[in-house]
Design an enzyme around this catalytic site. Structure first.
Site, PDB file in Angstrom:
ATOM      1  N   GLY A  14       3.889   8.602  -0.705  1.00 17.95           N
ATOM      2  CA  GLY A  14       4.876   7.962  -1.557  1.00 17.95           C
ATOM      3  C   GLY A  14       6.003   8.709  -1.734  1.00 17.95           C
ATOM      4  O   GLY A  14       5.627   9.986  -1.941  1.00 17.95           O
ATOM      5  N   ARG A  86      -0.156  -1.025  15.845  1.00 15.64           N
ATOM      6  CA  ARG A  86       0.077  -2.708  16.215  1.00 15.64           C
ATOM      7  C   ARG A  86       0.173  -2.895  17.596  1.00 15.64           C
ATOM      8  O   ARG A  86       0.922  -2.346  18.432  1.00 15.64           O
ATOM      9  CB  ARG A  86       1.222  -2.723  15.701  1.00 15.64           C
ATOM     10  N   ASP A 119      -1.823  14.646  -2.170  1.00 14.76           N
ATOM     11  CA  ASP A 119      -3.278  14.948  -1.537  1.00 14.76           C
ATOM     12  C   ASP A 119      -3.738  14.321  -0.232  1.00 14.76           C
ATOM     13  O   ASP A 119      -4.151  15.145   0.495  1.00 14.76           O
ATOM     14  CB  ASP A 119      -4.226  14.427  -2.635  1.00 14.76           C
ATOM     15  N   GLY A 120      -3.171  13.346   0.188  1.00 18.65           N
ATOM     16  CA  GLY A 120      -3.661  12.496   1.337  1.00 18.65           C
ATOM     17  C   GLY A 120      -2.911  13.209   2.598  1.00 18.65           C
ATOM     18  O   GLY A 120      -3.587  13.680   3.686  1.00 18.65           O
ATOM     19  N   THR A 142       4.398  14.752  -5.677  1.00 16.99           N
ATOM     20  CA  THR A 142       3.889  13.649  -6.246  1.00 16.99           C
ATOM     21  C   THR A 142       4.497  13.376  -7.657  1.00 16.99           C
ATOM     22  O   THR A 142       4.769  14.400  -8.232  1.00 16.99           O
ATOM     23  CB  THR A 142       2.587  13.488  -6.296  1.00 16.99           C
ATOM     24  N   ASP A 144       2.831  11.809  -9.829  1.00 18.50           N
ATOM     25  CA  ASP A 144       1.725  11.696 -10.607  1.00 18.50           C
ATOM     26  C   ASP A 144       1.319  12.935 -11.184  1.00 18.50           C
ATOM     27  O   ASP A 144       0.635  13.007 -12.011  1.00 18.50           O
ATOM     28  CB  ASP A 144       0.645  11.071  -9.492  1.00 18.50           C
ATOM     29  N   ASP A 146      -0.838  15.204  -9.941  1.00 16.08           N
ATOM     30  CA  ASP A 146      -2.163  15.283 -10.082  1.00 16.08           C
ATOM     31  C   ASP A 146      -2.729  16.259  -8.876  1.00 16.08           C
ATOM     32  O   ASP A 146      -3.914  16.214  -8.628  1.00 16.08           O
ATOM     33  CB  ASP A 146      -2.900  14.040  -9.866  1.00 16.08           C
ATOM     34  N   MET A 186       3.164   4.636 -13.748  1.00 14.51           N
ATOM     35  CA  MET A 186       2.274   5.067 -12.599  1.00 14.51           C
ATOM     36  C   MET A 186       1.398   6.280 -13.105  1.00 14.51           C
ATOM     37  O   MET A 186       1.416   6.785 -14.198  1.00 14.51           O
ATOM     38  CB  MET A 186       3.201   5.255 -11.390  1.00 14.51           C
ATOM     39  N   GLY A 187       0.672   6.517 -12.068  1.00 11.73           N
ATOM     40  CA  GLY A 187       0.059   7.755 -12.053  1.00 11.73           C
ATOM     41  C   GLY A 187      -1.249   7.811 -11.464  1.00 11.73           C
ATOM     42  O   GLY A 187      -2.087   8.681 -11.431  1.00 11.73           O
ATOM     43  N   ARG A 188      -1.699   6.757 -10.894  1.00  6.67           N
ATOM     44  CA  ARG A 188      -2.839   6.372 -10.115  1.00  6.67           C
ATOM     45  C   ARG A 188      -4.127   6.678 -11.046  1.00  6.67           C
ATOM     46  O   ARG A 188      -4.257   6.575 -12.370  1.00  6.67           O
ATOM     47  CB  ARG A 188      -3.135   7.242  -8.986  1.00  6.67           C
ATOM     48  N   ARG A 291       9.909   6.299  -9.192  1.00 12.34           N
ATOM     49  CA  ARG A 291      10.078   7.153  -7.968  1.00 12.34           C
ATOM     50  C   ARG A 291      11.511   7.381  -7.594  1.00 12.34           C
ATOM     51  O   ARG A 291      11.597   8.094  -6.670  1.00 12.34           O
ATOM     52  CB  ARG A 291       9.123   6.321  -6.955  1.00 12.34           C
TER      53      ARG A 291
HETATM   54  O1  F6P Z   1       1.319   8.375  -6.131  1.00 10.96           O
HETATM   55  C1  F6P Z   1       2.652   7.905  -6.194  1.00 10.96           C
HETATM   56  C2  F6P Z   1       2.428   6.570  -6.924  1.00 10.96           C
HETATM   57  O2  F6P Z   1       3.613   6.187  -7.110  1.00 10.96           O
HETATM   58  C3  F6P Z   1       1.527   6.009  -7.659  1.00 10.96           C
HETATM   59  O3  F6P Z   1       1.752   6.398  -8.849  1.00 10.96           O
HETATM   60  C4  F6P Z   1       1.281   4.695  -7.460  1.00 10.96           C
HETATM   61  O4  F6P Z   1       0.027   4.107  -7.824  1.00 10.96           O
HETATM   62  C5  F6P Z   1       1.616   4.528  -5.996  1.00 10.96           C
HETATM   63  O5  F6P Z   1       2.107   5.806  -5.632  1.00 10.96           O
HETATM   64  C6  F6P Z   1       2.284   3.161  -5.587  1.00 10.96           C
HETATM   65  O6  F6P Z   1       2.214   3.051  -4.144  1.00 10.96           O
HETATM   66  P1  F6P Z   1       3.241   2.289  -3.271  1.00 10.96           P
HETATM   67  O7  F6P Z   1       4.618   3.093  -2.984  1.00 10.96           O
HETATM   68  O8  F6P Z   1       2.464   2.018  -2.111  1.00 10.96           O
HETATM   69  O9  F6P Z   1       3.542   1.231  -4.048  1.00 10.96           O
END
Ligand code: F6P
Length: 375
Positions: A14, A86, A119-120, A142, A144, A146, A186-188, A291
């Protein structure tokens, strides 16, 4: 002299405000200090699978510092080890495309790859380093906040600014209408945005994933405020918050990768609070507003510091590390140590205690104590 002549840079996962500031710092310090050429890989690791990249020249980075997003593009679905391919018939399947990445890195003649990600993406970078000897350097990002390796990530301060400003706006309308207002942020799995925004924005209640909540203390707080002549309340709800013994709420799930996106828990909380309290309750889900937009100055500065130090690590041949902020210095942390364990709010930490000391309720209190505290 360093043997590094050409560096690749990509942004994965993200987006976060400040990504462009890192890209700018990488390109500037490569060109001005180290005389290295930079290739921008498009759309995260997908660009190295699909062959999408471009040389980053001076004009590409002009005006980038205040710009949100990432000029390189990004995706949550770009893990080459589990690549969503795909097929010509339109069906999607998961394949291992990691060898294509290695081939393209060789084709481009990259001496180092800077991976700006959460992290990913940093876990993917670490795997390329460990299993396929790709010379990677990480930059943590991020909103978040985190990532355990670093005290702060860029993007967090900008997200916090948006959340706090939303709370300021909700405050006046909550007061006018005598309502309970919920702001979902947000914040997961981590409550950092909610905790900080709640304190900065004067919330009366904060619900975070690390502290499962019950409704009674929330009700006690609403009633106590009413008795004090303040028949309105502001609640910040982290998207990962859950009732004690309850489950987190997901907005959707990626059918191919299985990735579950949190979101929407505030609606059920609002219904329940309305039923129990008799108040009108309204929900604002702040979503991707957090974001987007221009990074605040501290994010621009941190992003610039990360970018410059990532290049320095690459020039020194210190691969398999990520840059991180510790005690106001940028340090190098092994990627293997930086990934896989998220930094979450410790319910006993000083910041939570500070919030409690100014009367903020987290939903784990004894309702009688909440009533008594308000006098
Ligand atoms: O990790 C960043 C974040 O914005 C999280 O806070 C949120 O849960 C997630 O990404 C949302 O992801 P997407 O952009 O796929 O909607």
């Amino acid at each position: 002299m360093s043997g590094v002549r050409r560096i690749g840079v990509l942004t994965g996962g993200g987006d976060a405000p400040g990504l462009n500031a890192v890209i700018r710092a990488v390109v500037k310090s490569c060109r001005l200090t180290h005389h290295i050429r930079v290739v921008g890989i498009m759309n995260g690791f997908s660009g190295l699978v699909e062959g999408q990249w471009k040389e980053l020249e001076r004009e590409d980075i002009s005006g980038l510092l205040p710009r949100g997003g990432t000029i390189l593009g990004t995706t949550n679905r770009g893990n080459p080890f589990r690549y969503v391919y795909r097929r010509p018939d339109g069906q999607e399947e998961v394949i291992d495309a990691s060898r294509m990445v290695v081939k393209n890195i060789e084709k481009l003649g990259l001496d180092a790859l800077i991976v700006i990600g959460g992290d990913g993406s940093l876990s993917i970078a670490e795997r390329f380093f460990r299993e396929l000897s790709i010379p990677v350097v990480g930059v943590p990002k991020t909103i978040d906040n985190d990532i355990s390796a670093t005290e702060v990530t860029f993007g967090f301060a900008t997200a916090l600014e948006s959340a706090t400003s939303a709370l300021d706006r909700l405050h006046t309308t909550a007061e006018s209408h005598h309502r309970v207002m919920l702001l979902e942020v947000m914040g997961r799995e981590a409550g950092w945005i909610a905790l900080h925004a709640g304190i900065a924005g004067g919330a009366h209640m904060i619900l975070i994933p690390e502290i499962p909540f019950a409704y009674d203390p929330l009700l006690a707080k609403i009633r106590a405020r009413e008795r004090l002549g303040r028949p309105f309340s502001l609640v910040v709800v982290a998207e990962g918050a859950a009732e004690r013994g309850g489950e987190q709420v997901y907005a959707d799930e990626d059918a191919v990768t299985g990735w579950k996106r949190l979101g929407g828990v505030s609606y059920s909380i609002a219904r329940r609070v309305a039923e129990l309290s008799g108040y009108e309750v309204r929900v604002t889900v702040l979503g991707h507003i957090q974001r987007g937009g221009s990074p605040v100055p501290v994010d621009r500065i941190l992003a610039t510091r990360f970018g410059v130090e990532a290049v320095r690590l690459a020039v020194e041949g210190k691969f398999g590390y990520t840059v991180a902020l510790r005690c106001n210095d940028i340090v190098a942390v092994p990627l293997a140590e930086a990934i896989g364990h998220l930094k979450r709010v410790d319910p006993a930490c000083q910041l939570v205690q500070t919030a409690r000391a100014v009367g903020i309720v987290f939903g784990d209190e004894d309702p009688e104590d909440v009533e008594a505290a308000e006098g």
